[in-house]
Motif scaffolding. Structure first.
Motif, short mmCIF file in Angstrom:
data_model
loop_
_atom_site.label_atom_id
_atom_site.label_comp_id
_atom_site.label_asym_id
_atom_site.label_seq_id
_atom_site.Cartn_x
_atom_site.Cartn_y
_atom_site.Cartn_z
N PHE A 76 22.27 12.80 7.37
CA PHE A 76 20.84 12.54 7.61
C PHE A 76 20.50 12.19 9.06
N ILE A 77 21.46 11.77 9.87
CA ILE A 77 21.15 11.42 11.26
C ILE A 77 20.62 12.64 12.04
N PRO A 78 21.22 13.83 11.88
CA PRO A 78 20.68 14.98 12.62
C PRO A 78 19.19 15.21 12.36
N LEU A 79 18.77 15.14 11.10
CA LEU A 79 17.35 15.34 10.80
C LEU A 79 16.51 14.15 11.31
N ALA A 80 17.08 12.96 11.20
CA ALA A 80 16.37 11.77 11.71
C ALA A 80 16.16 11.90 13.22
N GLU A 81 17.12 12.53 13.89
CA GLU A 81 16.96 12.74 15.33
C GLU A 81 15.91 13.79 15.61
N LYS A 82 15.97 14.87 14.87
CA LYS A 82 15.04 15.98 15.08
C LYS A 82 13.61 15.54 14.86
N THR A 83 13.40 14.73 13.83
CA THR A 83 12.05 14.31 13.48
C THR A 83 11.59 13.07 14.24
N GLY A 84 12.53 12.46 14.95
CA GLY A 84 12.18 11.25 15.68
C GLY A 84 12.24 9.99 14.82
N LEU A 85 12.52 10.16 13.52
CA LEU A 85 12.57 9.00 12.63
C LEU A 85 13.71 8.05 13.01
N VAL A 86 14.68 8.57 13.77
CA VAL A 86 15.82 7.76 14.17
C VAL A 86 15.38 6.57 15.04
N VAL A 87 14.22 6.70 15.66
CA VAL A 87 13.73 5.60 16.49
C VAL A 87 13.41 4.39 15.61
N GLU A 88 12.65 4.64 14.56
CA GLU A 88 12.27 3.55 13.66
C GLU A 88 13.50 2.99 12.94
N MET A 89 14.37 3.90 12.51
CA MET A 89 15.61 3.47 11.85
C MET A 89 16.43 2.61 12.80
N GLY A 90 16.50 3.04 14.05
CA GLY A 90 17.30 2.32 15.05
C GLY A 90 16.80 0.90 15.25
N LEU A 91 15.48 0.73 15.27
CA LEU A 91 14.93 -0.61 15.45
C LEU A 91 15.24 -1.50 14.25
N MET A 92 15.17 -0.88 13.06
CA MET A 92 15.50 -1.65 11.85
C MET A 92 16.96 -2.07 11.86
N MET A 93 17.83 -1.16 12.30
CA MET A 93 19.27 -1.46 12.31
C MET A 93 19.60 -2.50 13.39
N LEU A 94 18.84 -2.46 14.48
CA LEU A 94 19.03 -3.49 15.51
C LEU A 94 18.78 -4.87 14.91
N ASP A 95 17.74 -4.96 14.10
CA ASP A 95 17.40 -6.22 13.46
C ASP A 95 18.53 -6.68 12.53
N VAL A 96 19.02 -5.75 11.74
CA VAL A 96 20.12 -6.07 10.81
C VAL A 96 21.37 -6.50 11.58
N ALA A 97 21.66 -5.79 12.66
CA ALA A 97 22.84 -6.11 13.47
C ALA A 97 22.73 -7.52 14.06
N CYS A 98 21.54 -7.85 14.54
CA CYS A 98 21.34 -9.19 15.11
C CYS A 98 21.55 -10.25 14.04
#
Ligand code: C2E
Ligand code: CA
Ligand code: CA
Ligand code: CA
Length: 278
Positions: A76-98
């Motif tokens: 799913f990461i390739p499509l998330a990258e293509k659609t730009g959704l990876v940006v929102e996902m990335g911010l959510m994961m940053l929160d989880v990581a913190c």
């Protein structure tokens, strides 16, 4: 637009239409997964080869799909990258990581955590100021959070990417160059970018045997990295023989199935105990 000639009916490819339909479906699925918080991080232990102790983890995203079960990032990461959704996902994961770093900190564990960052997130999708704000909000030291990038990240807009990297680095976050050895112009990038750590790609580590080309290559990467003052992480360590060879070659850190697969947060403590006893 001009038609492609008389036989434009060839564009009616039912397979292509189906693929496009599937993609739209998947994209809808991704959007609802973001809304429903279906993405989680798994953690793969990283071992300090000098002290033989666990020193942190790499965070790897998983999708807990309501019907499909656990979905791996490659699907799913390739499509998330293509659609730009990876940006929102990335911010959510940053929160989880913190939050994970806070939890370790509260247990008195001095672990580092690295997070994968895709090219689509740089420079605007993951602003340095946002990273700083998160570190402050959670009171974590930026030096405990590393951002794993690949060289591909830099190919879009070198100037802007370099600006992002320098800013992030100056704030005290660590920068890891992932999949090292698989790209092109790796060496010139090393001169240009503020990198703290090289991650030797698992394809080299996997095929390491005494006298093999991979063995020689891994040795050369470690020696070069060390002489540039970089830390080296070997990924994909699956065998005791890999570990022994890496230690002999002066590699600092290792991760791989030999120690543990990536595990959910609630299993990490148990794995940490087992890994340290290895
Ligand atoms: P990567 O960053 O190169 O991550 C290493 C991959 O190797 C992981 O696959 C990990 O589970 C796997 N691995 C670990 N140890 C071993 C081993 O000993 N042997 C073998 N054969 N494999 C091992 P995973 O979790 O499926 O992730 C695949 C890729 O998806 C990652 O490759 C990364 O490029 C991407 N990815 C994962 N999480 C994220 C994320 O949060 N954001 C973004 N943008 N990309 C992510
Ligand atoms: Ca990685
Ligand atoms: Ca990698
Ligand atoms: Ca990768």
């Amino acid at each position: 637009a001009k038609s492609a000639g008389g036989d434009s009916h060839v564009f009616f490819n039912p397979l292509l239409t189906e693929a496009a339909e599937q993609r739209r479906h998947m994209e809808r699925d991704l959007r609802s997964a973001i809304r429903n918080h279906e993405f989680v991080l798994f953690y793969q232990p990283v071992i300090d080869l000098v002290t033989q102790r666990l020193c942190g983890a790499e965070a790897l995203i998983r999708w807990r799909h309501p019907t499909r079960g656990l979905v791996m990032p490659d699907s799913f990461i390739p499509l998330a990258e293509k659609t730009g959704l990876v940006v929102e996902m990335g911010l959510m994961m940053l929160d989880v990581a913190c939050q994970q770093l806070v939890s370790w900190q509260n247990q008195g564990l001095d672990y580092s955590l690295s997070l994968n960052v895709s090219g689509r997130q740089i420079p605007d999708g993951l602003p340095p100021a946002k990273l700083q704000e998160m570190a402050r909000r959670y009171s974590i030291s930026p030096s405990k959070l590393a951002l794993e990038i690949t060289e591909g990240v830099m190919l879009h807009d070198i100037e802007k990417s370099l600006g992002w990297l320098n800013a992030v680095h100056e704030l005290g976050f660590k920068v890891y160059l992932d999949d090292f050895g698989t790209g092109y112009s790796s060496l010139s990038y090393l001169k240009l970018f503020p990198v703290d750590t090289l991650k030797v790609d698992k394809s080299f580590v996997r095929d390491m045997q005494d006298g093999s080309n991979e063995h020689t290559l891994v040795g050369a990467i470690i020696a070069m990295g060390r002489s540039l003052g970089l830390d080296i992480v070997a990924e994909g360590v699956e065998l005791q023989s890999h570990l022994t060879a890496l230690q002999r070659m002066g590699c600092h850190y290792a991760q791989g199935y030999y120690f543990s697969r990536p595990v959910p947060a609630e299993e990490f403590d148990a794995v940490a105990t087992r890994v340290t006893a290895l």
